[in-house]
Design an enzyme around this catalytic site. Structure first.
Site, PDB file in Angstrom:
ATOM      1  N   THR A   1      30.081  55.895  59.158  1.00  0.00           N
ATOM      2  CA  THR A   1      28.759  56.284  58.677  1.00  0.00           C
ATOM      3  C   THR A   1      28.334  55.370  57.535  1.00  0.00           C
ATOM      4  O   THR A   1      29.116  55.134  56.607  1.00  0.00           O
ATOM      5  CB  THR A   1      28.788  57.747  58.200  1.00  0.00           C
ATOM      6  OG1 THR A   1      29.211  58.547  59.306  1.00  0.00           O
ATOM      7  CG2 THR A   1      27.431  58.216  57.710  1.00  0.00           C
TER       8      THR A   1
ATOM      9  N   SER B   1      29.421  40.857  47.706  1.00  0.00           N
ATOM     10  CA  SER B   1      29.790  42.134  47.103  1.00  0.00           C
ATOM     11  C   SER B   1      28.666  42.658  46.212  1.00  0.00           C
ATOM     12  O   SER B   1      28.094  41.902  45.420  1.00  0.00           O
ATOM     13  CB  SER B   1      31.065  41.952  46.272  1.00  0.00           C
ATOM     14  OG  SER B   1      31.368  43.150  45.593  1.00  0.00           O
TER      15      SER B   1
ATOM     16  N   GLN C   1      31.040  35.246  43.965  1.00  0.00           N
ATOM     17  CA  GLN C   1      30.687  34.863  42.596  1.00  0.00           C
ATOM     18  C   GLN C   1      29.452  33.976  42.542  1.00  0.00           C
ATOM     19  O   GLN C   1      28.845  33.822  41.478  1.00  0.00           O
ATOM     20  CB  GLN C   1      31.864  34.154  41.908  1.00  0.00           C
ATOM     21  CG  GLN C   1      33.089  35.034  41.711  1.00  0.00           C
ATOM     22  CD  GLN C   1      32.901  36.092  40.620  1.00  0.00           C
ATOM     23  OE1 GLN C   1      31.983  36.021  39.805  1.00  0.00           O
ATOM     24  NE2 GLN C   1      33.779  37.086  40.603  1.00  0.00           N
TER      25      GLN C   1
ATOM     26  N   CYS D   1      42.073  41.421  39.674  1.00  0.00           N
ATOM     27  CA  CYS D   1      42.854  41.829  40.846  1.00  0.00           C
ATOM     28  C   CYS D   1      44.323  41.502  40.672  1.00  0.00           C
ATOM     29  O   CYS D   1      45.170  42.011  41.374  1.00  0.00           O
ATOM     30  CB  CYS D   1      42.316  41.134  42.078  1.00  0.00           C
ATOM     31  SG  CYS D   1      40.545  41.287  42.175  1.00  0.00           S
TER      32      CYS D   1
ATOM     33  N   HIS E   1      28.739  44.889  43.628  1.00  0.00           N
ATOM     34  CA  HIS E   1      28.952  45.115  42.195  1.00  0.00           C
ATOM     35  C   HIS E   1      29.123  43.833  41.381  1.00  0.00           C
ATOM     36  O   HIS E   1      29.224  43.888  40.153  1.00  0.00           O
ATOM     37  CB  HIS E   1      30.121  46.081  41.959  1.00  0.00           C
ATOM     38  CG  HIS E   1      31.488  45.505  42.178  1.00  0.00           C
ATOM     39  ND1 HIS E   1      32.288  45.096  41.142  1.00  0.00           N
ATOM     40  CD2 HIS E   1      32.201  45.301  43.298  1.00  0.00           C
ATOM     41  CE1 HIS E   1      33.446  44.668  41.636  1.00  0.00           C
ATOM     42  NE2 HIS E   1      33.418  44.776  42.937  1.00  0.00           N
TER      43      HIS E   1
ATOM     44  N   ALA F   1      33.596  43.160  49.279  1.00  0.00           N
ATOM     45  CA  ALA F   1      33.984  41.824  49.726  1.00  0.00           C
ATOM     46  C   ALA F   1      35.448  41.745  50.149  1.00  0.00           C
ATOM     47  O   ALA F   1      35.811  40.885  50.947  1.00  0.00           O
ATOM     48  CB  ALA F   1      33.697  40.802  48.630  1.00  0.00           C
ATOM     49  N   THR F   2      36.284  42.633  49.634  1.00  0.00           N
ATOM     50  CA  THR F   2      37.675  42.633  50.095  1.00  0.00           C
ATOM     51  C   THR F   2      37.699  42.915  51.590  1.00  0.00           C
ATOM     52  O   THR F   2      38.370  42.200  52.364  1.00  0.00           O
ATOM     53  CB  THR F   2      38.492  43.696  49.333  1.00  0.00           C
ATOM     54  OG1 THR F   2      38.476  43.361  47.940  1.00  0.00           O
ATOM     55  CG2 THR F   2      39.926  43.754  49.825  1.00  0.00           C
TER      56      THR F   2
HETATM   57  C1  PLP Z   1      35.392  40.644  43.228  1.00  0.00           C
HETATM   58  C2  PLP Z   1      35.705  39.638  44.283  1.00  0.00           C
HETATM   59  C3  PLP Z   1      36.115  40.027  45.573  1.00  0.00           C
HETATM   60  C4  PLP Z   1      36.327  41.460  45.938  1.00  0.00           C
HETATM   61  O1  PLP Z   1      35.115  42.144  46.060  1.00  0.00           O
HETATM   62  P1  PLP Z   1      35.109  43.753  46.126  1.00  0.00           P
HETATM   63  O2  PLP Z   1      33.706  44.062  46.545  1.00  0.00           O
HETATM   64  O3  PLP Z   1      35.437  44.218  44.755  1.00  0.00           O
HETATM   65  O4  PLP Z   1      36.104  44.164  47.138  1.00  0.00           O
HETATM   66  C5  PLP Z   1      36.358  39.044  46.501  1.00  0.00           C
HETATM   67  N1  PLP Z   1      36.211  37.757  46.201  1.00  0.00           N
HETATM   68  C6  PLP Z   1      35.819  37.323  44.993  1.00  0.00           C
HETATM   69  C7  PLP Z   1      35.664  35.876  44.714  1.00  0.00           C
HETATM   70  C8  PLP Z   1      35.552  38.269  43.985  1.00  0.00           C
HETATM   71  O5  PLP Z   1      35.196  37.833  42.783  1.00  0.00           O
END
Ligand code: PLP
Length: 397
Positions: free
Chosen positions: A243, A201, A181, A330, A203, A73-74
Site C-alpha cells: 500500500t 530519498s 546527495q 550509517c 529526507h 534510498a536503501t
Molecule cells: C542517506 C543515503 C542513503 C539511504 O537513504 P535512506 O532513504 O535513508 O534509506 C543512500 N545513499 C546515500 C548516498 C545516502 O546519503
C-alpha cells in the site's frame, strides 16, 4: 537551553513547513488507499500520488511513469542492484561499482557475491574521483550493471556520471546511480547524466523519512527488466508491492517541487558559506587538511582533518554548540576510521581526525561564525592537551 546548530545535513534534513502542510490532509481526513478504485477516498489519494510523481520526475528530468516509489534510498539501491542482477543473470553475472559507494550499494553487492555474482570494486583517486577509464577496463562480456554514486555523502565529491554512462551504453550495460546527495542540491538530469536507474530519498531533501524512489528509464532502447524484492498486491507496476505511503509520497513530491525552484540560488549561497567556514578555520588553525575535491564537490560539504586531534573527542567537546559527524551515520557506532577516507589513501590517524560539516538550507552566516569560533577554541585546547609526539601524523598530503 538552545539546541545545537545543525551541521549534519548529509545524515538528514529538517522537514519544510510547507511539506508538512501538504502532508497533513493525507494524515487526517484524506486517508484513502490510493489503490481503492470505487470511491472518493481512493480517488483523491491516487490523484495526490500522481501529482507527487510528476513533481519528483520533474526534478530529475524524468517522466512520471518512470518513478517507482519505495521506502527510501536503501530500498531503491537494493531494488536496482538485486533487481537487475536477478533478472539478467541469464545474460551475465558481473557488476561494477566503486569503493566509496554508500553501504546500501556495497552491502547489496556483498549479498549478491554470496549468491554467485562477481563484483569489481573500482578504486578512486586521492580526491575521491572514479576514473571512467577504470570502469571501461573493468567491463567484461558478463557485465550487466555499473553502479556509481553521484555525490559522496562523506567527502561530497561529484562523480563523472555522464562519462561513465556513455561507456555503459557503448557496451550495452545498464547504469545505476545513487544520487541521494545530489538531487535537489546540484543539477541532476537523468538524460544529461546518462543514467538508466537512479535512487532518491525524501529526507535528504527536506522531505519526510521513510520515502524514496527508484527512477527506471523506460526504454534505452529496450525496456529494463527488474525482479521485484517485494511481492504482493502489484502496486508500482509490480516492481514494488505494498500500500502506498500517501502522506510520505505527497511530502516527498512537495519537497522536490521546492528543491527545484530553490537549488540554483541555494547552491551558490551554500558554496559561499562553506568557503567562509573553510577560510575562517584555515586562517586561525594550522595543520588542517581538506578531504575530497576542492571544487567538484557538493556546495554544502566540507570535510576536514585536524591533525593532532581525535575526531571523536572534538565532536564530543562541540556537541552542545554544533551537531556534526565524522562521516556516515550509517557506519556510526563503529569507531573504525571511515572506509571512504581509507579509499582516498588516507592513513588511519588522519582519518580519525576528520570531521564532516554538512551545511543546509537554513544554515546562516551567523551560525557559521559561531562554529568557526567554537571549533578553533576546542581544537586549540585539545592540541594543547595532547603533545604532537603522542599523535603522529603520517606523510599524508
Ligand atoms: C542517506 C543515503 C542513503 C539511504 O537513504 P535512506 O532513504 O535513508 O534509506 C543512500 N545513499 C546515500 C548516498 C545516502 O546519503
Amino acid at each position: 537551553m538552545n539546541r545545537p546548530i545543525y551541521l549534519d545535513h548529509h545524515a538528514t534534513t529538517p522537514i519544510e513547513p510547507a511539506v508538512l502542510d501538504a502532508m497533513m490532509p493525507y494524515l487526517t481526513e484524506k486517508f484513502g488507499n490510493a489503490a481503492s478504485r470505487t470511491h472518493r477516498y481512493g480517488w483523491e489519494a491516487e490523484e495526490a500520488v500522481h501529482t507527487a510523481r510528476e513533481q519528483i520526475a520533474a526534478l530529475i528530468g524524468a517522466k512520471p511513469e518512470e518513478i517507482i516509489l519505495t521506502s527510501g534510498a536503501t530500498e531503491s539501491d537494493n531494488l536496482a542492484l538485486k533487481g537487475i542482477a536477478w533478472s539478467y543473470r541469464d545474460k551475465g553475472n558481473h557488476i561494477i561499482t566503486a569503493t566509496t559507494e554508500h553501504k546500501a550499494v556495497l552491502d547489496s553487492c556483498k549479498a549478491l557475491e554470496k549468491d554467485g555474482f562477481n563484483v569489481t570494486y573500482v578504486p578512486v583517486d586521492r580526491l575521491g574521483l572514479v576514473d571512467p577509464d577504470d570502469i571501461r577496463q573493468a567491463i567484461t562480456p558478463h557485465t550487466i550493471l555499473i553502479s556509481v554514486m553521484y555525490a559522496n555523502s562523506e567527502i561530497g565529491v561529484i562523480g563523472p556520471l555522464a562519462a561513465i554512462g556513455a561507456i555503459a551504453h557503448q557496451h550495452g550495460v545498464w547504469f545505476h546511480s545513487d544520487a541521494v546527495q545530489g538531487v535537489g542540491k546540484i543539477a541532476c538530469n537523468v538524460d544529461d547524466l546518462q543514467v538508466d536507474l537512479m535512487s532518491l530519498s525524501g529526507h535528504k531533501l527536506y522531505g519526510p523519512k521513510g520515502i524514496g524512489a527508484l527512477y527506471i528509464r523506460k526504454t534505452r532502447p529496450k525496456r529494463i527488466r527488474i525482479h521485484p524484492l517485494i511481492d504482493g498486491g502489484g502496486q508500482e507496476r509490480g516492481f514494488r508491492s505494498g500500500t502506498l505511503n500517501v502522506p510520505g509520497i505527497v511530502g516527498f513530491g512537495k519537497a522536490c517541487e521546492l528543491a527545484q525552484s530553490l537549488w540554483p540560488e541555494e547552491s551558490i549561497r551554500l558554496r559561499d558559506l562553506r568557503q567562509h567556514l573553510y577560510a575562517g578555520l584555515q586562517e586561525r588553525l594550522d595543520d588542517i587538511y581538506l578531504n575530497g575535491h576542492p571544487d567538484q564537490r557538493l556546495p554544502g560539504n566540507l570535510n576536514l582533518s585536524f591533525a593532532y586531534v581525535q575526531g571523536e573527542s572534538l565532536l564530543m567537546s562541540l556537541k552542545d554548540i554544533v551537531a556534526l559527524s565524522s562521516g556516515s551515520a550509517c557506519s556510526s557506532g563503529s569507531t573504525e576510521p571511515s572506509y571512504v577516507l581509507r579509499a582516498i589513501g588516507m592513513d588511519d590517524t588522519l582519518a580519525s581526525a576528520s570531521i564532516r560539516f554538512g551545511l543546509g538550507r537554513h544554515t546562516t552566516e551567523e551560525e557559521i561564525d559561531t562554529v568557526i569560533h567554537a571549533v578553533v577554541e576546542k581544537v586549540e585546547r585539545l592540541r594543547a592537551l595532547a603533545p604532537a609526539s603522542d599523535l603522529q601524523v603520517g606523510s599524508q598530503i
